[in-house]
Design an enzyme around this catalytic site. Sequence first.
Site, PDB file in Angstrom:
ATOM      1  N   GLY A   1      -6.132  -2.607  -8.675  1.00  0.00           N
ATOM      2  CA  GLY A   1      -6.852  -3.758  -9.199  1.00  0.00           C
ATOM      3  C   GLY A   1      -8.244  -3.491  -9.762  1.00  0.00           C
TER       4      GLY A   1
ATOM      5  CB  THR B   1       1.313  -7.014  -6.634  1.00  0.00           C
ATOM      6  OG1 THR B   1       0.337  -6.584  -5.702  1.00  0.00           O
ATOM      7  CG2 THR B   1       0.725  -8.106  -7.511  1.00  0.00           C
TER       8      THR B   1
ATOM      9  CG  ASP C   1      -5.670  -6.762 -10.409  1.00  0.00           C
ATOM     10  OD1 ASP C   1      -5.449  -6.536  -9.192  1.00  0.00           O
ATOM     11  OD2 ASP C   1      -4.804  -6.662 -11.282  1.00  0.00           O
TER      12      ASP C   1
ATOM     13  CB  VAL D   1     -11.830 -10.235  -4.370  1.00  0.00           C
ATOM     14  CG1 VAL D   1     -11.029 -11.058  -5.361  1.00  0.00           C
ATOM     15  CG2 VAL D   1     -12.343 -11.128  -3.234  1.00  0.00           C
TER      16      VAL D   1
HETATM   17  N1  ASP Z   1      -3.323  -5.395  -8.174  1.00  0.00           N
HETATM   18  C1  ASP Z   1      -3.223  -5.590  -6.770  1.00  0.00           C
HETATM   19  C2  ASP Z   1      -4.591  -5.416  -6.156  1.00  0.00           C
HETATM   20  O1  ASP Z   1      -5.304  -4.488  -6.528  1.00  0.00           O
HETATM   21  C3  ASP Z   1      -2.273  -4.669  -6.088  1.00  0.00           C
HETATM   22  C4  ASP Z   1      -0.989  -4.338  -6.810  1.00  0.00           C
HETATM   23  O2  ASP Z   1      -0.698  -4.889  -7.870  1.00  0.00           O
HETATM   24  O3  ASP Z   1      -0.212  -3.514  -6.292  1.00  0.00           O
HETATM   25  O4  ASP Z   1      -4.926  -6.168  -5.275  1.00  0.00           O
END
Ligand code: ASP
Length: 318
Positions: A239, A185, A216, A214
């Site tokens: 997330g 990400t 975070d 969905v």
């Molecule tokens: N935070 C992101 C999600 O949960 C994934 C990540 O940061 O690796 O969609």
Amino acid sequence: MERQIKYLLGIFFILCSMVINSNEKNFGIVVHGGAGSFSNISEEKKSKYLSGIDEAVEAGYEVLLNGGSSLDAVEVSVRILEDLPLFNAGKGSVYTLEEKQEMDASIMNGADGLAGAVSGVSIIKNPINLARAVMEKTDHVMLSGSGAEDFAKANGIEIVDPSYFYSEQNLKRVRKMKEDEKMGTVGAVALDKNGNLAAATSTGGRTGKMPGRVGDSPILGAGTWAQNYICAVSSTGHGEFFMRQLTAADVCKLMEYKGLSLKEASYESIDKLTKLGGAGGIITIDSKANVSMPFNTKAMLRAYKTNKQNKEIKIYKD
Ligand code: ASP
């Protein structure tokens, strides 16, 4: 004698204003490329990750150096990472259980508190550009799915065929649902010379997520937060945990309400995440260009460059 005194006073005032101006002109950018273990990657892949993050931090810094806005800087940095297949955002986004990409992104401008976000988009080359368009061209904060894509088409945002996101490796990942969750990400936070803070985050989400899930990253306060005079934050990690504790806003609120420093607030927020059982990290910057990058995973790809501190790029703990 009088002339000499005036001359000396003149020099004194120039020096004072230089000091004041140099204090006013703090600026800088922090970029992340995801939190996780980064343990099974080859040296070659590692150096690609490092050079991608380097390119992103340099591009954002260049915008700030030239007097550009923090909003432009974070958008430019995130866009660069969205275009690199290595990261889990834009081009390199992971697949859902139904073997489709559903991307999320958000951007927030500390100067006026405006924000834009998109979720579940599948044909947008750069979701971060669409998030900014939502912020600037609609009265809404978030658009999702086909509504977001129709808005993109009507507003000249680059559309691509879903095959653009094809990746054999990501497909193998979801088919085997291997333990090696793809990291990557991406996010950026910046302070510009006018003292404005901004934050942006973009992701493909989590491998094998349920269609419609969905995370975070598009949620203001969880994945992204920017508040002038306080701080800007971008999150990465599991997330659901960031959503349940509004990690990104929590950092700024700890500073605002409790008077904590950026570092204290950033670490306190990650401590809370750890207690909740969540894995991940954050990048943060305050209105004086101090930066902090705590995480509770084995690694988090991260880099910063400010007018006060030379560039640093890191993957693992210090
Ligand atoms: N935070 C992101 C999600 O949960 C994934 C990540 O940061 O690796 O969609």
